[in-house]
Design an enzyme around this catalytic site. Structure first.
Site: not given
Lengths: 463, 66
Positions: A79, A155, A179
């Site tokens: 990420k 996310s 997330s």
């Protein structure tokens, strides 16, 4: 859908046995990314040259010493809130794009690289990790590989989707209120959030420091365990990282579930979800022989407190940006953070007092059970841009609903794994397996049983 | 702190405007409605946390327990 390319453990074994090379594996991964990413938008940066060079070094190390590490040659991605040496850390924000490049890897990145894994790129996310759908206005939405008109969740959407699409066997994300678990469930892969403080967050951009966890995405329980064991260990760079001795999960992975007390979460966790999400939990419970039910006390209040404290911690972190450059932010995030910056301190104080009491109540519960099962999300992947959804006859807002079942768990740092329930021909759904703090190995043992039975398993979404 | 919370609940729009000024946060007219709506959402969360039974008592010695 297919079983897809080999996983991390298989790749590392093939390299050890001389059946393939790191360069061949990485070349294949880069080819897959080139072919699929234009449509899915998982990656914000692909590090092709660096990855090829790292693969050459891995092959040279194996030729020289016969050992390239536990994850030798395994392509992975992270990420884009993880620092990668030489790359600017975006954290999903246009504002950060002009920052200088990171001077060193985040600890988690460094540990995977030290084990021989090859970093191939940085992955898309909601801005500042403050979302559940990875519909990023600056870098575009990440699409669900199983249905490209649907969200990949967030996310850590880029991370989940990159594994689900077979681009990489391993990815790292972060989980504050869900997330990692939410996108894992919506994309049909395993998503692991260990105990708060188990894995170092050094070199990652924070959202809410008392909630943030580093998490792992993979296509199998074995790969989750392999990566988890590599990542464990204290780190002076992260004050929240535990000094406890690592508890390797691989050696006990096949110990089974005999003697484990496993229950289904009732009450709050048995409502507010579509029937198929609850059926998924029942299916997993049946496979594990779990017949009892338990209630996490005051879970609804826990979710409210988690959302409140998270928003206020995030607003405090980003106050300077809100003052100086608010219009550079995703409008929805800007408005949520602005509101949270104004919250009276008494609200947060009350929520933290409740947090302590909730933790005590759940700790007492875990003296009676070892594992608790709960839905990961109330429904499968929503459509991109979808604001509301019907659940049990009521129209609910999609964004807050996605975190309904994950927030009360991460609120007090409990470890949880979202396992993808096998549902041929249907959109993915996940079930959380939750344990008391520091008992991640129990979760992985139960997940391995489910995987061996065929109850759960990740399948690569073919285009 | 208690006064702030009461003010916020009594008139969220006025509270948002006042608090934003104090904190140096400029809210553009086009965003004002969204910020107030988000603030009301936080009010609802705070109310949910308080719940019917009220918030558990403080535990000052929690810091010193293992």
């Amino acid at each position: 859908m297919s079983r897809g390319p080999p996983g991390a453990a298989a790749i590392a074994a093939a390299l050890r046995d001389g059946r393939t090379t790191a360069q061949a594996v990485v070349a294949q991964a880069l080819e897959t990314i080139t072919a699929l990413d234009p449509a899915l938008n998982c990656f914000t940066a692909t590090l092709a040259d660096e990855a090829r060079a790292a693969a050459r070094r891995t092959d040279a190390a194996i030729a020289d010493k016969g050992d390239g590490g536990a994850l030798a040659g395994v392509p992975f991605a992270v990420k884009n809130l993880f620092d990668i040496e030489g790359l600017t850390t975006l954290a999903g924000s246009r504002l950060y794009a002009s920052n200088p490049a990171a001077e060193r890897d985040a600890t988690a990145v460094a540990r995977l690289r030290a084990a021989g894994a090859v970093l191939v790129g940085a992955l898309n996310m909601d801005e500042f990790a403050f979302g559940f759908t990875t519909e990023n206005p600056h870098y575009g939405p990440t699409r669900n590989p199983h249905d490209r008109q649907r969200s990949a969740g967030g996310s850590s959407g880029g991370a989940a989707a990159s594994v689900a699409a077979g681009m990489v066997p391993l990815a790292l994300g972060s989980d504050t209120n869900g997330s990692v678990r939410v996108p894992a469930a919506l994309c049909g892969v395993f998503g692991f959030k260990p105990t708060y403080g188990r894995l170092s967050r050094a070199g990652t951009v924070a959202l809410a420091p008392s909630f943030d966890h580093v998490g792992i995405f993979a296509g199998s329980v074995g790969d989750i365990a392999l990566a988890f064991d590599v990542l464990q260990g204290s780190d002076a760079r992260d004050p929240a990282c535990t000094g406890r001795q690592p508890w390797p999960s691989l050696p006990v992975l096949d110990d089974g579930i005999e003697g484990l007390r496993i229950a289904v979460a009732d009450g709050y966790f048995a409502t507010g979800a579509v029937d198929e999400a609850l059926d998924a939990v029942a299916h997993v419970a049946e496979a594990l022989g779990a017949t009892s039910r338990v209630r996490l006390p005051e879970a609804e209040r826990a979710r409210a407190a988690a959302m409140l404290i998270t928003a206020c911690e995030a607003a405090a972190l980003h106050l300077d940006v809100l003052r100086a450059n608010p219009d550079a932010l995703d409008a929805r995030i800007r408005d949520r953070l602005t509101a949270a910056a104004l919250a009276p301190a008494g609200w947060v104080h009350d929520a933290q007092r409740f947090r302590r009491a909730y933790r005590d109540g759940v700790t007492a519960l875990f003296s009676q059970v070892d594992l608790v099962l709960a839905p990961t999300t109330p429904f499968p992947a929503p459509g991109l841009g979808q604001d509301t959804i019907e659940v049990a006859g009521c129209e609910v807002a999609v964004l807050p609903a996605l975190g309904r079942f994950t927030a009360p768990v991460s609120f007090i740092g409990l470890p949880a794994l979202s396992v993808p329930v096998r549902r041929p021909g249907k959109l993915p759904l996940g079930v959380q397996i939750i344990a008391r703090p520091w008992h991640e190995a129990l979760i992985l043992r139960a997940a391995r049983v489910l995987e061996d039975k065929g109850t759960v398993g990740a399948t690569v979404a073919t285009p | 702190m208690a006064e702030d919370a009461a003010d916020a609940t009594a008139d969220p729009t006025a509270y948002v405007d006042h608090a934003a000024k104090l904190l140096g946060l400029a809210i553009a007219p086009g965003n004002h409605g969204a910020v107030v709506a988000n603030f009301r959402n936080l009010m609802d969360l705070a109310e949910a946390v308080r719940g019917a039974a009220g918030v558990p008592p403080d535990d000052p010695l929690a810091l010193f327990r293992p």
